[in-house]
Design a protein around this motif. Sequence first.
Motif, PDB file in Angstrom:
ATOM      1  N   THR A  60     -18.670 -29.280  14.102  1.00 40.13           N
ATOM      2  CA  THR A  60     -19.663 -28.455  13.410  1.00 40.13           C
ATOM      3  C   THR A  60     -20.876 -29.275  12.987  1.00 40.13           C
ATOM      4  O   THR A  60     -22.015 -28.780  13.006  1.00 40.13           O
ATOM      5  N   LEU A  61     -20.656 -30.514  12.598  1.00 39.17           N
ATOM      6  CA  LEU A  61     -21.764 -31.367  12.159  1.00 39.17           C
ATOM      7  C   LEU A  61     -22.758 -31.642  13.283  1.00 39.17           C
ATOM      8  O   LEU A  61     -23.908 -32.030  13.020  1.00 39.17           O
ATOM      9  N   ALA A  62     -22.315 -31.449  14.518  1.00 42.90           N
ATOM     10  CA  ALA A  62     -23.217 -31.661  15.652  1.00 42.90           C
ATOM     11  C   ALA A  62     -24.007 -30.410  16.031  1.00 42.90           C
ATOM     12  O   ALA A  62     -24.843 -30.457  16.929  1.00 42.90           O
ATOM     13  N   GLU A  63     -23.758 -29.288  15.327  1.00 44.01           N
ATOM     14  CA  GLU A  63     -24.465 -28.048  15.629  1.00 44.01           C
ATOM     15  C   GLU A  63     -25.920 -28.135  15.158  1.00 44.01           C
ATOM     16  O   GLU A  63     -26.259 -28.859  14.212  1.00 44.01           O
ATOM     17  N   ASP A  64     -26.771 -27.338  15.802  1.00 48.71           N
ATOM     18  CA  ASP A  64     -28.202 -27.375  15.512  1.00 48.71           C
ATOM     19  C   ASP A  64     -28.514 -26.950  14.083  1.00 48.71           C
ATOM     20  O   ASP A  64     -29.403 -27.521  13.438  1.00 48.71           O
ATOM     21  N   TYR A  65     -27.797 -25.919  13.595  1.00 47.10           N
ATOM     22  CA  TYR A  65     -28.146 -25.424  12.259  1.00 47.10           C
ATOM     23  C   TYR A  65     -27.811 -26.453  11.178  1.00 47.10           C
ATOM     24  O   TYR A  65     -28.469 -26.498  10.128  1.00 47.10           O
ATOM     25  N   VAL A  66     -26.799 -27.303  11.412  1.00 40.00           N
ATOM     26  CA  VAL A  66     -26.486 -28.354  10.445  1.00 40.00           C
ATOM     27  C   VAL A  66     -27.554 -29.441  10.490  1.00 40.00           C
ATOM     28  O   VAL A  66     -28.003 -29.934   9.443  1.00 40.00           O
ATOM     29  N   MET A  67     -27.940 -29.815  11.695  1.00 40.84           N
ATOM     30  CA  MET A  67     -28.996 -30.828  11.817  1.00 40.84           C
ATOM     31  C   MET A  67     -30.306 -30.333  11.217  1.00 40.84           C
ATOM     32  O   MET A  67     -31.057 -31.096  10.601  1.00 40.84           O
ATOM     33  N   THR A  68     -30.577 -29.017  11.374  1.00 38.23           N
ATOM     34  CA  THR A  68     -31.794 -28.444  10.800  1.00 38.23           C
ATOM     35  C   THR A  68     -31.750 -28.514   9.277  1.00 38.23           C
ATOM     36  O   THR A  68     -32.755 -28.828   8.613  1.00 38.23           O
ATOM     37  N   ALA A  69     -30.576 -28.215   8.719  1.00 40.91           N
ATOM     38  CA  ALA A  69     -30.417 -28.279   7.263  1.00 40.91           C
ATOM     39  C   ALA A  69     -30.613 -29.700   6.750  1.00 40.91           C
ATOM     40  O   ALA A  69     -31.241 -29.917   5.701  1.00 40.91           O
TER      41      ALA A  69
END
Length: 331
Positions: free
Chosen positions: A223-232
């Motif tokens: 999950t940490l590699a998902e785009d929405y986490v990186m955006t946050a």
Amino acid sequence: MKYYLRRFTFYVITLWAAISINFMLPRLMPGDARDIFIAKLLRRGGEISPTMMKNIDTIFGESDASLWDQYIQYWGNLFRGDLGISLTKYPTPVVELIAAALPWTITLVGLATIISFVVGVSAGAWIGWRRGTWADGLVPVSTLFTSVPYFWIALILISVFAVNLGIFPIIGGYSLREFPAGPEMSWEFFQSAVYHGFLPALTIVISSFGGWLLGMRNMMVSTLAEDYVMTAEAKGLKPSRVALTYASRNAALPSIAGFGVTLGFVVAGSIIMEQVFTYPGIGKLMINAVNEKDFALMQGVFLVITITVLAANFIMDLIYGFIDPRARQNV
């Protein structure tokens, strides 16, 4: 609405199939199960009274009735809550035996399962957040405990804490010396039950929390590699908010679904654990029923386990569909 209707229909059909299979169990046994039951009852000193013959008909159906008539009668007995008379505890009704064993299993196994889930998921989320650090070294340790059989951990705990140190009792759900007449609701009995249930509960927690930890850790890393986490993270949000609000909440969805399945099997108890500790739960009751070929008790226990598993899965499907809209969209 379509999602919930399809899930409801699926579980109704599954419940009908499970009850039908339960009806066929004694009729698929080799030999004449009815005659075997009567012979064992007579050897135990039982009496074939009109009441007992009525209960035999409840289990196996009337001898001169067709299979269809027996099937209809079986459903009628279920709706009346009549599961027959136990052979091993004659003349105690099966419903009373299950009702006496069920609270022990739900309390012990249920609480231990919830504790292992909370501890495993919380630790897995934390280890996944701190991936690549020393925290990852805890994963092999927890996996080792998960791979060890239940009975081995139980025997080790008994040997260390019950036999050698004498801190906890070896067997039983409560002190027979203090309560020779059986369970009674009091603070002293509660203390005795907790004291006797500590090692069995610890066995379950040690054996199962590693699976939750490993699954949550892997989902957290993914999950940490998902785009929405990186955006946050790029927006400068606090790390604690990213970890809890964005990563952990989404990573926990598969674990929640698995928890529903596990919670459904709580009623089945930890059969091996209950046998090792001679704990008075559903698991031990089922083993005794199988060993003694107590068909009425076997049917009753299997039925309760089946209904509980299906009910737990149905509830978790509803909850999962509510918290994850993607599940409803795939229907």
